[in-house]
Motif scaffolding. Structure first.
Motif, PDB file in Angstrom:
ATOM      1  N   THR A 124     -53.905  29.530  -1.604  1.00 24.53           N
ATOM      2  CA  THR A 124     -55.112  28.911  -1.094  1.00 24.53           C
ATOM      3  C   THR A 124     -56.182  29.948  -0.785  1.00 24.53           C
ATOM      4  O   THR A 124     -57.361  29.752  -1.058  1.00 24.53           O
ATOM      5  N   ALA A 125     -55.749  31.061  -0.206  1.00 22.09           N
ATOM      6  CA  ALA A 125     -56.696  32.115   0.172  1.00 22.09           C
ATOM      7  C   ALA A 125     -57.296  32.814  -1.035  1.00 22.09           C
ATOM      8  O   ALA A 125     -58.369  33.401  -0.936  1.00 22.09           O
ATOM      9  N   LEU A 126     -56.618  32.736  -2.190  1.00 24.32           N
ATOM     10  CA  LEU A 126     -57.086  33.419  -3.403  1.00 24.32           C
ATOM     11  C   LEU A 126     -57.236  32.398  -4.531  1.00 24.32           C
ATOM     12  O   LEU A 126     -56.511  32.447  -5.526  1.00 24.32           O
ATOM     13  N   GLU A 158     -62.343  38.311  -4.217  1.00 26.99           N
ATOM     14  CA  GLU A 158     -63.242  38.383  -5.370  1.00 26.99           C
ATOM     15  C   GLU A 158     -62.500  38.644  -6.675  1.00 26.99           C
ATOM     16  O   GLU A 158     -63.102  38.655  -7.752  1.00 26.99           O
ATOM     17  N   ILE A 159     -61.191  38.886  -6.590  1.00 27.41           N
ATOM     18  CA  ILE A 159     -60.428  39.242  -7.788  1.00 27.41           C
ATOM     19  C   ILE A 159     -60.123  38.005  -8.620  1.00 27.41           C
ATOM     20  O   ILE A 159     -59.626  36.995  -8.113  1.00 27.41           O
ATOM     21  N   LYS A 160     -60.453  38.099  -9.894  1.00 28.80           N
ATOM     22  CA  LYS A 160     -60.078  37.069 -10.851  1.00 28.80           C
ATOM     23  C   LYS A 160     -58.951  37.629 -11.702  1.00 28.80           C
ATOM     24  O   LYS A 160     -58.956  38.783 -12.081  1.00 28.80           O
ATOM     25  N   TYR A 172     -54.857  35.332   6.574  1.00 30.17           N
ATOM     26  CA  TYR A 172     -55.237  34.979   5.206  1.00 30.17           C
ATOM     27  C   TYR A 172     -56.740  35.113   4.989  1.00 30.17           C
ATOM     28  O   TYR A 172     -57.197  35.303   3.856  1.00 30.17           O
ATOM     29  N   ARG A 173     -57.507  35.039   6.055  1.00 31.12           N
ATOM     30  CA  ARG A 173     -58.926  35.364   5.936  1.00 31.12           C
ATOM     31  C   ARG A 173     -59.103  36.850   5.623  1.00 31.12           C
ATOM     32  O   ARG A 173     -59.969  37.229   4.833  1.00 31.12           O
ATOM     33  N   ALA A 174     -58.256  37.681   6.250  1.00 33.87           N
ATOM     34  CA  ALA A 174     -58.305  39.115   5.942  1.00 33.87           C
ATOM     35  C   ALA A 174     -57.889  39.372   4.495  1.00 33.87           C
ATOM     36  O   ALA A 174     -58.485  40.199   3.799  1.00 33.87           O
ATOM     37  N   VAL A 175     -56.858  38.645   4.039  1.00 39.19           N
ATOM     38  CA  VAL A 175     -56.430  38.772   2.640  1.00 39.19           C
ATOM     39  C   VAL A 175     -57.576  38.392   1.716  1.00 39.19           C
ATOM     40  O   VAL A 175     -57.878  39.096   0.732  1.00 39.19           O
TER      41      VAL A 175
END
Length: 450
Positions: free
Chosen positions: A184-186, A162-164, A153-156
């Motif tokens: 959580t990751a995003l 940065e995507i909103k 999930y760190r890679a994700v």
């Protein structure tokens, strides 16, 4: 309460890259509650090891498909993303990762993924696979390590954080735990489903895909010949199936020398119990004369599935079995006549039902009459919108590729007990259909005397 504060303090001190981007303690608590692991490093050694890395060892492997084919797939996906206002995609299934990157991962308990945005295509793989994913991927690759929990999930986050706005994933593939960790990751994104829409993009095959499936069908026919060659009284099902697999793999290696030789398989099911279910495993049961048998050949190339299945009897067939077998062949032939552009999947199913009814056999039908072909295996794939079932309204179009596989299973109390199945692969054409498996079928050809 004290322990909770201490635990939270350790998260703050040793938190992941994801949660370092989260400014407030309240948001950090939400990260923890949602289930993404933010535990302290296990040791000073782990602390200094990388979460993710890039590894480019060797040269890119020749792609299964042309650059134009692969870029065309990505272009269609990006148009879909624009239409649905999706800014990034994370595919996690075998079929979609392979379809858009040409990389077929080996799960083995670890998650994998493919990130697609308007300006990049990146596979996410575990370090256990080394540089092979980079060599195979049509695009870039990022590796996550096992040094810290949830590095996937760190890679994700690294690729999509940065995507909103909307990020698409496959709701029919990820489980609830993974979904929570993805959220959580995003934290700046809204996770939405793109799996259903992406499925429809795969249902119409390109000419290159059809060429590969046709080659697989040719090799499946060769596997059928190997089964007949090995079939004899007293020979175990496993020995017959192994001979077919070895024969098909050797032919794939000869036909496609640069392709990965993985996942080809065969089933041979003998006797009325083993044959009653098309997915029954191979056993060591020894074939007897007069047995009802079903042969199954499944060559796999680059994650693409082809198949041939036939009823076969050794030495002789009883009158009761012969009547049911001939009826099933009639249903098979009727289905081929019904497959054409403009027909609805459910109408093909209803038409075949009527033939079974005329023989008083419909109650023994086992499953739908066929399914889409392409990126598919016995453990991944399935384009559910393209199956010959009564609840499927999809209209057939040219370049759709489907199986036709009517099957009935009669119980042991019936004088014709056992499973009956014929299976071909069929391409929908501009004015009809083309059967691309050519192995003979029916009583005239498949009562094997030895």
């Amino acid at each position: 309460m004290y322990l909770q504060r201490l635990k939270l303090a350790s998260y703050i001190k040793y938190g992941s890259d994801v949660c370092r981007s989260v400014k407030s303690t309240a948001m950090l608590r939400r990260c923890v509650r949602r289930g993404l692991s933010m535990q302290p490093e296990y040791s000073a050694f782990n602390k200094n090891m990388p979460h993710t890395l890039k590894l480019q060892n060797g040269e890119k492997i020749e792609s299964t498909f042309s650059k134009a084919e692969m870029s065309g797939r990505i272009s269609k996906l990006r148009k879909l993303m624009e239409t649905e206002n999706i800014n990034g995609v994370l595919f996690t299934s075998y079929h979609n990762v392979n379809y858009y990157s040409d990389y077929m991962y080996c799960n083995f308990g670890r998650p994998y993924g493919l990130v697609v945005t308007q300006d990049k295509v990146v596979t996410i793989s575990a370090k256990v696979n080394g540089a092979y994913p980079w060599r195979k991927t049509v695009g870039d690759n990022i590796i996550y390590t096992d040094w810290h929990r949830d590095n996937y999930y760190r890679a994700v986050y690294q690729e999509l954080g940065e995507i909103k706005g909307k990020v698409g994933c496959e709701f029919d593939h990820i489980n609830l735990d993974s979904f929570k960790k993805l959220q959580t990751a995003l934290p700046a994104s809204t996770v939405v489903d793109i799996g259903h829409s992406a499925m429809y993009l795969r249902t119409v095959k390109s000419n290159e895909e059809i060429a590969l499936i046709k080659e697989g069908a040719r090799i499946a026919d060769i596997g059928g010949g190997a089964i007949i060659e090995a079939l004899a009284e007293g020979v175990g099902e496993h020995e017959i199936a192994l001979h077919a697999v070895q024969t098909m793999v050797k032919e794939i290696a000869k036909s496609r020398p640069n392709i990965a030789l993985q996942d080809t398989w065969s089933w041979f099911q003998s006797g009325h119990f083993n044959s009653e279910n098309c997915h029954n495993p191979v056993t060591s049961r020894k074939v007897k004369k007069g047995d009802i048998c079903v042969m199954n050949c499944f060559p796999m190339m680059a994650g693409y599935y082809s198949a041939l299945e036939r009823n076969v009897f050794l030495d002789h067939v009883s009158d009761d079995h012969l009547r049911v077998w001939e009826a099933n062949c009639k249903v098979f032939e009727t289905g081929k006549e019904l497959i054409k552009p403009g027909a609805k999947c459910k109408d093909v199913a209803h038409g075949m039902n009527e033939v079974y009814k005329s023989y008083d056999l419909l109650q023994y039908r086992s499953f739908g009459y066929g399914h889409s072909f392409g990126v598919l295996s016995h453990y991944y794939g399935r384009e559910a919108a393209l199956e010959f079932r009564e609840d499927i309204d999809t209209v057939l179009e040219p370049n759709m590729v489907m199986s036709l596989e009517p099957m009935i299973a009669l119980p042991e109390t019936h004088p014709a007990a056992g499973g009956y199945r014929e299976h071909d692969v069929i391409v929908v054409t501009e004015d009809g259909s083309e059967t691309i498996t050519h192995f003979p079928y029916g009583p005239e050809h498949m009562v094997i005397k030895k």
